[in-house]
Enzyme design. Structure first.
Site, short mmCIF file in Angstrom:
data_model
loop_
_atom_site.label_atom_id
_atom_site.label_comp_id
_atom_site.label_asym_id
_atom_site.label_seq_id
_atom_site.Cartn_x
_atom_site.Cartn_y
_atom_site.Cartn_z
N ASN A 152 0.79 -1.22 0.00
CA ASN A 152 0.00 0.00 0.00
C ASN A 152 0.83 1.28 0.00
O ASN A 152 0.31 2.35 -0.32
CB ASN A 152 -0.94 0.01 1.21
CG ASN A 152 -0.20 -0.20 2.51
OD1 ASN A 152 0.45 -1.23 2.72
ND2 ASN A 152 -0.27 0.76 3.43
N SER A 200 -10.94 -5.47 0.65
CA SER A 200 -11.74 -4.39 1.23
C SER A 200 -12.45 -3.65 0.11
O SER A 200 -11.81 -3.22 -0.86
CB SER A 200 -10.85 -3.43 2.02
OG SER A 200 -11.61 -2.53 2.78
N HIS A 202 -13.87 -0.69 -0.19
CA HIS A 202 -13.70 0.74 -0.45
C HIS A 202 -12.41 1.07 -1.21
O HIS A 202 -12.21 2.23 -1.60
CB HIS A 202 -13.76 1.54 0.87
CG HIS A 202 -12.54 1.43 1.73
ND1 HIS A 202 -11.59 2.42 1.79
CD2 HIS A 202 -12.14 0.47 2.58
CE1 HIS A 202 -10.64 2.07 2.65
NE2 HIS A 202 -10.95 0.88 3.14
N THR A 238 -25.47 -9.81 11.52
CA THR A 238 -26.39 -9.66 10.40
C THR A 238 -25.71 -8.98 9.21
O THR A 238 -25.09 -7.92 9.37
CB THR A 238 -27.63 -8.83 10.82
OG1 THR A 238 -28.26 -9.50 11.91
CG2 THR A 238 -28.60 -8.67 9.68
N CYS A 328 0.89 9.61 10.24
CA CYS A 328 0.83 10.85 11.01
C CYS A 328 -0.10 10.67 12.19
O CYS A 328 -1.26 10.29 12.02
CB CYS A 328 0.33 11.99 10.14
SG CYS A 328 1.41 12.38 8.75
#
Length: 382
Positions: A152, A200, A202, A238, A328
């Protein structure tokens, strides 16, 4: 002021078609997928159809090998912690790399506190492990090898096929964190001998707080989340049916041609940025290099003599969103563990690097503006 978003490795804007799918599903499908009445069966069909599409996207043998989770962190935690605990009778040795995401490294540290032994494979200045190191690290008591598919911070793409073949010949299971790679690279869990894989939503223009964990047929382990029998008794809670429908929509929009086109587009934007900085006399170097097989949406640059925090602040004032090659926290900057592993703890790159990560919405005009702004800021800071 126009704002330019170049932090797509952190998250991506949702595709309008995904939003439309989720909105439509929210308005028409509200039942609990575990209920046996009409409304539950309606939700179950959306869930099953989405699971089938996603299973096909990685060439899983069976749809039920896809377990929906809250995202990459939960998927990684489940793969690492539950595998280790479930296979203690085989051994208590685990292998990972020095440049994994914290969602892998922190569970590994937790397991070390429980008496497990972890080998952290080093990487070279391209961010790649040595297959020889991996072979030498494997032992009869090794139960899990967890190596990310694409990094990443610098975009390095590990030789997953070769790693899978090596691990398959051992007692260990092979897990890969594919959070950055899924949606950009074609993935075949069978061909690559992948036992566990994390994603993931997103990161590929889907909804946040959602992902999946792929588990091959040989993987037997309990759920990390305890409770009901949802997700075929593999993950309690759920299911968020509208978000899962949106995830499936995002995946459906990314066939092999689209993924290849995006990689080509991002490579072109990378080259445009690098060439522009060179032409303007900016002193810099690309962390990890620009190998053709890396994740092209990530470009990590060392701006020589320019601290990353003032760089980021000035970019933000000019309407440009990027990120540091480090985390950060509360106004202080901790050195990136990825760049530390690649270049050593004394390298100035640790405090003078930025990550630019491209998305489908970025344009050549935006990169030209970035070049102009970076040239101005680096001259001012030096």
């Amino acid at each position: 002021m126009e704002h330019i978003y170049l932090d797509n490795a952190a998250t991506t804007p949702m595709n309008p078609a995904v939003i439309e799918t989720m909105t439509q599903t929210m308005g028409t499908v509200f039942g609990n997928a575990s209920s046996i009445h009409y409304f539950g069966r309606q939700a179950r069909k959306v869930l099953d159809d989405s699971r089938h599409l996603i299973a096909q996207s990685i060439n899983a043998k069976q749809d039920d090998q896809i377990v929906f989770t809250s995202g990459g962190t939960e998927s990684d935690n489940t793969a690492v912690i539950e595998t280790a605990l479930a296979r203690q009778n085989v051994g208590k040795h685990l292998i990972t790399t020095a440049i994994e995401h914290e969602a892998i490294l922190k569970p590994m540290k937790y397991l070390e506190s429980l008496g497990f032994e972890v080998t952290y494979l080093p990487v070279d200045q391209r961010g790649l492990i040595s297959l020889t190191d991996l072979k030498q690290a494997l032992r009869p008591d090794t139960t899990l090898v967890s190596i990310m598919m694409g990094n990443n911070e610098v975009g390095s793409h590990q030789p997953i096929h070769e790693i899978g073949r090596i691990v398959a010949a051992s007692n260990a299971w092979f897990h890969t964190d594919a959070v950055q790679a899924y949606g950009l690279l074609d993935i075949d869990v069978q061909a690559d001998n992948i036992d566990l894989l994390s994603t993931s939503a997103h990161k590929l223009n889907g909804p946040k707080f959602l992902g999946f964990l792929y588990r091959s047929e040989q993987v037997k382990m309990p759920s990390l989340i305890k409770g009901g029998d949802q997700e075929l008794k593999r993950r309690a809670g759920t299911e968020n049916v509208p978000a899962i429908a949106g995830f499936a929509k995002a995946v459906s929009l990314l066939d092999s041609k689209v993924k290849a086109a995006r990689q080509a587009k991002y490579a072109k934007l990378q080259e445009q940025l690098v060439s522009g900085l060179k032409q303007n006399g900016v002193e810099f170097a690309v962390n990890g290099g620009q190998a053709p097989d890396k994740l092209q949406h990530v470009l990590n640059i060392w701006f020589k003599g320019c601290p990353s925090v003032p760089l980021l602040t000035n970019l933000d004032l000019e309407g440009i969103a990027a990120s540091a090659g480090s985390a950060c926290t509360a106004g202080s900057v901790e050195p990136s563990h990825v760049l530390t592993a690649m270049y050593g703890s004394d390298s100035p790159r640790l405090q003078e690097s930025l990550r630019f990560s491209f998305g489908s919405q970025n344009t050549a005009e935006e990169i030209n503006y970035l070049i102009e702004v970076l040239t101005k800021i680096t001259r001012k800071l030096k």
